[in-house]
Write a protein that holds these residues in place. Structure first.
Motif, short mmCIF file in Angstrom:
data_model
loop_
_atom_site.label_atom_id
_atom_site.label_comp_id
_atom_site.label_asym_id
_atom_site.label_seq_id
_atom_site.Cartn_x
_atom_site.Cartn_y
_atom_site.Cartn_z
N LEU A 63 31.96 -8.64 23.90
CA LEU A 63 32.50 -8.21 22.30
C LEU A 63 33.15 -8.90 21.36
CD1 LEU A 63 32.68 -3.48 22.89
CD2 LEU A 63 30.88 -4.79 21.83
N TYR A 64 34.46 -9.56 21.81
CA TYR A 64 35.68 -10.06 21.23
C TYR A 64 34.82 -11.18 20.53
CZ TYR A 64 38.97 -12.43 19.42
OH TYR A 64 39.94 -12.78 18.41
N ASP A 110 38.84 -2.31 15.38
CA ASP A 110 38.64 -0.98 14.50
C ASP A 110 37.35 -0.77 15.53
OD1 ASP A 110 37.64 1.06 12.49
OD2 ASP A 110 35.85 -0.99 11.84
N VAL A 111 36.16 -1.92 16.20
CA VAL A 111 35.18 -1.32 17.61
C VAL A 111 36.00 -0.37 18.70
CG1 VAL A 111 33.78 -2.43 18.50
CG2 VAL A 111 33.77 -3.70 16.79
N TRP A 112 36.75 -1.23 18.63
CA TRP A 112 37.12 0.03 20.21
C TRP A 112 37.38 1.56 19.39
CZ3 TRP A 112 35.81 0.00 24.88
CH2 TRP A 112 35.71 -1.80 25.31
N LEU A 113 38.06 2.25 18.32
CA LEU A 113 38.83 3.01 17.65
C LEU A 113 37.36 3.68 17.51
CD1 LEU A 113 41.67 1.99 15.29
CD2 LEU A 113 41.45 3.40 17.07
N ARG A 114 36.23 3.26 17.90
CA ARG A 114 34.64 4.13 16.56
C ARG A 114 34.64 3.85 17.71
NH1 ARG A 114 31.55 0.52 11.96
NH2 ARG A 114 33.60 0.25 10.29
N PHE A 127 27.68 -2.40 21.30
CA PHE A 127 27.67 -3.57 20.99
C PHE A 127 26.67 -3.26 19.43
CE2 PHE A 127 27.86 -6.22 24.03
CZ PHE A 127 28.11 -7.57 23.46
N THR A 128 26.27 -1.74 19.70
CA THR A 128 25.44 -1.91 17.57
C THR A 128 26.65 -0.75 16.93
OG1 THR A 128 23.53 -0.60 18.15
CG2 THR A 128 23.77 0.03 16.58
N ILE A 129 27.21 -0.60 16.86
CA ILE A 129 29.20 -0.46 17.28
C ILE A 129 29.37 -1.24 16.92
CG2 ILE A 129 31.61 1.02 17.28
CD1 ILE A 129 30.17 3.59 19.28
N ALA A 130 29.84 -2.51 17.21
CA ALA A 130 30.82 -3.71 17.33
C ALA A 130 29.23 -4.25 15.40
CB ALA A 130 30.51 -4.47 18.33
N HIS A 131 28.55 -4.62 16.32
CA HIS A 131 27.70 -4.73 15.01
C HIS A 131 27.85 -4.37 13.83
CE1 HIS A 131 23.97 -4.61 12.41
NE2 HIS A 131 23.58 -5.63 11.97
N ASN A 132 27.71 -2.67 12.96
CA ASN A 132 28.00 -1.92 12.55
C ASN A 132 29.41 -2.20 11.69
OD1 ASN A 132 25.86 -1.56 12.23
ND2 ASN A 132 26.13 1.13 13.32
#
Length: 204
Positions: free
Chosen positions: A36-37, A58-62, A82-87
């Motif tokens: 993810l990073y 922020d990705v992990w908080l989401r 990965f979709t959360i990371a993309h957003n």
């Protein structure tokens, strides 16, 4: 950590975490932190590399905030994450307007390893090392040159294994639009990599 927990698939770990098992979250983080990073760094690009750590957090908080809404019968956990990371990355790119920032640290051998894995190569001999390092650096340069939307399509396809159908669904795009983004990204990357790809072609 209990062995039974380590043997659980990602989806069951997320459900366990949603039910209050903090150790399940720790295991998910350990499994997917690096991928993810790397995805966040690649999608943000060098101009926003200094913000990668913040966006990654922020990705992990989401992910934490959405733990109760995760449904295992939908997408796989990795696809969902990965979709959360993309957003999160696209949100930052829109806010930043592609502002120039301080470059982050060099990724070392990682681009070299990534490129070799994609071309099915093994560790290069010492005389080939310079070529592969240069090719890895050029790959990063080529990724930087892609528009953010095309770079996102390429990274989701190659980093997370998303098919065109997956891209369309995850990015809320018509199938043909997702297909075009990926096709244009690949065309630009092939052109940008030029002589490096030619050198990898088998001799007839």
């Amino acid at each position: 950590m209990p062995r039974a927990l380590r043997d659980l698939p990602d989806e069951d770990l997320m459900l366990a975490y949603a039910a209050g098992d903090a150790a399940a979250f720790d295991l998910l983080y350990t499994r997917h932190e690096a991928a993810l990073y790397r995805f966040v760094r690649r999608l943000l690009g060098a101009p926003l590399a200094a913000q990668a750590d913040e966006v990654f957090q922020d990705v992990w908080l989401r992910i934490v905030a959405a733990r109760a809404s995760f449904k295992p019968q939908g997408a796989a956990w990795r696809t969902w994450a990965f979709t959360i990371a993309h957003n999160a990355c696209m949100d930052r790119l829109r806010v930043a307007g592609r502002e120039v920032s301080v470059d982050g640290e060099d990724d070392g051998d990682e681009p070299l390893d990534w490129l070799m894995a994609k071309t099915g190569r093994v560790a290069p001999s010492s005389e080939d090392q310079a070529f592969w390092r240069a090719a890895g650096a050029q790959l990063l340069h080529c990724l930087e040159a892609l528009p953010a939307a095309q770079r996102a399509a390429f990274l989701l396809h190659h980093e997370d294994g998303a098919s065109v159908e997956d891209l369309a669904q995850r990015l809320a795009l018509p199938f043909e639009t997702a297909k075009s983004r990926l096709r244009y990204a690949l065309k630009k990357l092939r052109g940008c990599m030029g002589r490096y790809l030619e050198a990898l072609e088998p001799v007839q």
